[in-house]
Design a protein around this motif. Structure first.
Motif, PDB file in Angstrom:
ATOM      1  N   LEU A  20      64.736  25.527  16.442  1.00 47.69           N
ATOM      2  CA  LEU A  20      64.781  25.844  15.017  1.00 47.69           C
ATOM      3  C   LEU A  20      65.852  26.893  14.741  1.00 47.69           C
ATOM      4  O   LEU A  20      66.651  26.749  13.807  1.00 47.69           O
ATOM      5  N   LEU A  21      65.908  27.936  15.544  1.00 41.88           N
ATOM      6  CA  LEU A  21      66.900  28.992  15.372  1.00 41.88           C
ATOM      7  C   LEU A  21      68.317  28.438  15.462  1.00 41.88           C
ATOM      8  O   LEU A  21      69.167  28.736  14.616  1.00 41.88           O
ATOM      9  N   HIS A  22      68.585  27.607  16.444  1.00 37.61           N
ATOM     10  CA  HIS A  22      69.925  27.019  16.605  1.00 37.61           C
ATOM     11  C   HIS A  22      70.255  26.080  15.443  1.00 37.61           C
ATOM     12  O   HIS A  22      71.398  26.038  14.988  1.00 37.61           O
ATOM     13  N   THR A  23      69.273  25.347  14.966  1.00 36.02           N
ATOM     14  CA  THR A  23      69.490  24.449  13.831  1.00 36.02           C
ATOM     15  C   THR A  23      69.825  25.239  12.577  1.00 36.02           C
ATOM     16  O   THR A  23      70.755  24.889  11.837  1.00 36.02           O
ATOM     17  N   VAL A  24      69.086  26.312  12.336  1.00 35.33           N
ATOM     18  CA  VAL A  24      69.345  27.144  11.160  1.00 35.33           C
ATOM     19  C   VAL A  24      70.721  27.787  11.258  1.00 35.33           C
ATOM     20  O   VAL A  24      71.489  27.790  10.286  1.00 35.33           O
ATOM     21  N   ARG A  25      71.053  28.317  12.414  1.00 31.86           N
ATOM     22  CA  ARG A  25      72.386  28.926  12.589  1.00 31.86           C
ATOM     23  C   ARG A  25      73.483  27.905  12.342  1.00 31.86           C
ATOM     24  O   ARG A  25      74.492  28.213  11.704  1.00 31.86           O
ATOM     25  N   ALA A  26      73.306  26.697  12.842  1.00 30.60           N
ATOM     26  CA  ALA A  26      74.313  25.654  12.628  1.00 30.60           C
ATOM     27  C   ALA A  26      74.395  25.266  11.156  1.00 30.60           C
ATOM     28  O   ALA A  26      75.487  25.100  10.612  1.00 30.60           O
ATOM     29  N   PRO A  46      63.132  19.021   7.982  1.00 30.13           N
ATOM     30  CA  PRO A  46      61.701  19.361   7.985  1.00 30.13           C
ATOM     31  C   PRO A  46      61.028  19.108   9.329  1.00 30.13           C
ATOM     32  O   PRO A  46      60.114  19.830   9.706  1.00 30.13           O
ATOM     33  N   ALA A  47      61.485  18.120  10.065  1.00 29.75           N
ATOM     34  CA  ALA A  47      60.869  17.813  11.362  1.00 29.75           C
ATOM     35  C   ALA A  47      61.051  18.957  12.355  1.00 29.75           C
ATOM     36  O   ALA A  47      60.160  19.230  13.159  1.00 29.75           O
ATOM     37  N   VAL A  48      62.180  19.651  12.279  1.00 27.78           N
ATOM     38  CA  VAL A  48      62.430  20.769  13.192  1.00 27.78           C
ATOM     39  C   VAL A  48      61.490  21.921  12.866  1.00 27.78           C
ATOM     40  O   VAL A  48      60.903  22.539  13.752  1.00 27.78           O
ATOM     41  N   LEU A  49      61.318  22.202  11.591  1.00 26.46           N
ATOM     42  CA  LEU A  49      60.396  23.255  11.166  1.00 26.46           C
ATOM     43  C   LEU A  49      58.954  22.885  11.505  1.00 26.46           C
ATOM     44  O   LEU A  49      58.193  23.706  12.013  1.00 26.46           O
TER      45      LEU A  49
END
Length: 79
Positions: A20-26, A46-49
């Protein structure tokens, strides 16, 4: 450096949080070259969260952020 021995569920929660952290940063870092008025809103799937929330619940860490971040830091100090 001391390392924590995590349960499978705790490890799953930490891994889901890191994804999730890497997805948000990207998502937030992709469009910084465009002028602010031309940037599209950042979207986190939403699936990552949901995966992170489910993993936290399964590990019994929902609502216990202090314990979760202690585990996270002991297992992955650079995050």
């Amino acid at each position: 450096m001391p390392t924590a021995v995590l349960t499978d569920r705790e490890r799953t929660a930490v891994q889901a949080y890191l994804r999730l952290l890497h997805t948000v940063r990207a998502a937030f870092g992709d469009d910084t070259s465009a002028p602010p008025h031309d940037r599209l809103p950042s979207v986190v799937p939403p699936a990552v969260l949901a995966e992170a929330e489910q993993a936290l619940a399964a590990a019994g860490l929902t609502g216990n952020e202090e314990e979760f971040f202690r585990l996270l830091h002991s297992w992955c100090p650079e995050s």
